[in-house]
Design an enzyme around this catalytic site. Structure first.
Site, PDB file in Angstrom:
ATOM      1  CG  ASP A 170      30.866  30.455  -3.842  1.00  0.00           C
ATOM      2  OD1 ASP A 170      29.831  30.902  -3.329  1.00  0.00           O
ATOM      3  OD2 ASP A 170      31.823  31.176  -4.182  1.00  0.00           O
ATOM      4  NE  ARG A 210      40.713  28.236   1.336  1.00  0.00           N
ATOM      5  CZ  ARG A 210      39.635  28.038   2.057  1.00  0.00           C
ATOM      6  NH1 ARG A 210      39.566  26.992   2.872  1.00  0.00           N
ATOM      7  NH2 ARG A 210      38.616  28.858   1.995  1.00  0.00           N
ATOM      8  CG  ASP A 252      40.718  30.797  -0.547  1.00  0.00           C
ATOM      9  OD1 ASP A 252      41.780  30.954   0.087  1.00  0.00           O
ATOM     10  OD2 ASP A 252      39.611  30.711   0.001  1.00  0.00           O
ATOM     11  CB  SER A 272      31.704  34.740   1.256  1.00  0.00           C
ATOM     12  OG  SER A 272      32.655  33.729   1.028  1.00  0.00           O
TER      13      SER A 272
END
Length: 399
Positions: free
Chosen positions: A12, A92, A121, A173
């Site tokens: 990504d 995060r 996210d 992923s």
């Protein structure tokens, strides 16, 4: 225009890096937070520059990650939907915090992330940006471009000569840090299908784990694990050690269908060996040291705390409010827990604490030398049964 991109080197963000330079004609600075991705960081800076970044900045955040994010969450006992230890969620806010700091240092106009338009996210990153730097522009390519999915990204990468560790055969992923690895996408999108055996990286299949159990002693001070088998470690080193030990014994695999904040269900597979050991051991020492009402009240707040972490509200007044209450409770959570690890299972073999509320004279089934008078229970039971008797009489009268 100058953009700081949260960059991992995966499919990504590799595509996003190239796309940003073409779309915005911008000076893109690739930023990578080292929160324990291990070999994934090898060659990252060179790859970023070859893909179009003017610079690649790698920040070693491992100790800060465990000390200031993982450990507070362990002290809270957080668990989302009774299964997920929040390994991706908790990284995060720290990644976003450092990204904002770098944006300030280099004079950037915007920050960008690689979170998809369907995932959690994007919310976590952007809520953190809103709390820490509301003036910065946020660019979310997955909500702007015309690439429809991972197959399109793989094709884009091939067309632009971008090497990525994802293929159409294994389109997973993956997110890795010191606390866990998560896997999504590909064959995992069918919740009826088991994870492929070669998926896992941190843990052995419990069936293939050692045939002899292993015993560990974990020492806690004020809710934090500070030593294993009597030897002290820094937070990051301690978690790394527990990952290695737990992984060897097949501890910490989770396969679940979870409710995303954006409204859909998704299937995720997780490996969290060290975190599973830490949370289990922490709970055992709490059983000795926490007052009953404090424990029950704290436990009633845990689903809300876990939601705040999962949804991305780490930098919110409500999470800080709950954390302050949790920290008050943890002052007495000191002691040692002995655990047995065997083929995917954890078993408590003992616990002790200088702050223990366990009183043998009260708990014993033998003569207690006057520490507790059983006759006192008569009035206690009568008072607690009063409303039950009242309701029963009313029902009898109405029958």
């Amino acid at each position: 225009m100058k953009i700081v991109l949260a960059y991992s080197g995966g499919l990504d963000t590799s595509v996003i890096l190239k796309w940003l330079t073409e779309k915005y004609k911008a000076d893109v600075i690739a930023y990578c937070a080292d929160v324990g991705q291990a070999e994934e960081l090898t060659g990252l800076e060179e790859k970023a520059r070859q893909t179009g970044a003017s610079r690649c900045l790698v920040s070693d955040l491992r100790e800060e990650f465990v000390r200031d994010y993982v450990f507070p969450m362990i002290r809270a006992g957080a668990l989302y939907e009774d299964q997920y230890l929040l390994g991706t969620s908790i990284a995060r806010p720290l990644i976003a915090k450092r990204q904002v700091e770098i944006a300030r240092e280099v004079g950037a106009d915007a920050v960008a992330h690689g979170a998809t338009g369907k995932g959690n996210d994007q919310v976590r990153f952007e809520l953190a940006f809103a709390a820490l730097a509301p003036d910065l522009r946020v660019i979310a390519p997955w909500r702007e471009w015309d690439l429809a999915g991972r197959a399109d990204l793989i094709r884009y990468a091939e067309e632009h000569g971008i090497p990525v560790p994802v293929t159409t055969a294994k389109p997973y992923s993956m997110d890795r840090n010191l606390f866990h690895i998560s896997y999504e996408s590909g064959v995992l999108e069918d919740p009826w299908q088991p994870p492929p055996p070669d998926l896992f990286r941190l843990t052995r299949n419990p069936e293939d784990a050692p045939d002899e159990p292993e015993t560990l002693e974990l020492s806690f001070e004020s809710g934090n694990c500070v030593a294993v088998n009597g030897k002290s470690f820094s937070p990051a080193a301690l978690l790394s050690l527990l990952n290695e030990i737990g992984g060897r014994h097949g501890i910490g695999r989770v396969d679940l269908v979870e409710n995303r904040f954006v409204g859909m269900k998704s299937r995720g597979v997780y490996e969290c060996p060290g975190g599973t050991i830490l949370r289990f051991a922490h709970r055992q020492i709490e059983t000795l040291t926490l007052d009953r009402e404090v424990m029950h009240l704290r436990d009633s707040l845990l689903p809300r705390y876990a939601e705040l972490v999962y949804y991305g509200f780490w930098f919110s007044p409500e999470r800080e409010f709950l954390q302050a209450a949790i920290e008050q409770s943890q002052q007495v959570v000191t002691g040692t827990v002995r655990l047995r690890l065997f083929k995917g299972a954890l078993q408590t073999m003992g616990r002790k604490s200088p702050q223990s509320l366990y009183d043998l004279h009260l708990a014993t089934m033998e003569a207690d030398q006057g520490a507790y008078d059983p006759r006192d229970a008569t009035g206690f039971i009568h008072l607690n049964a009063l409303r039950l008797r009242t309701a029963a009489r009313r029902q009898q009268q109405q029958a």
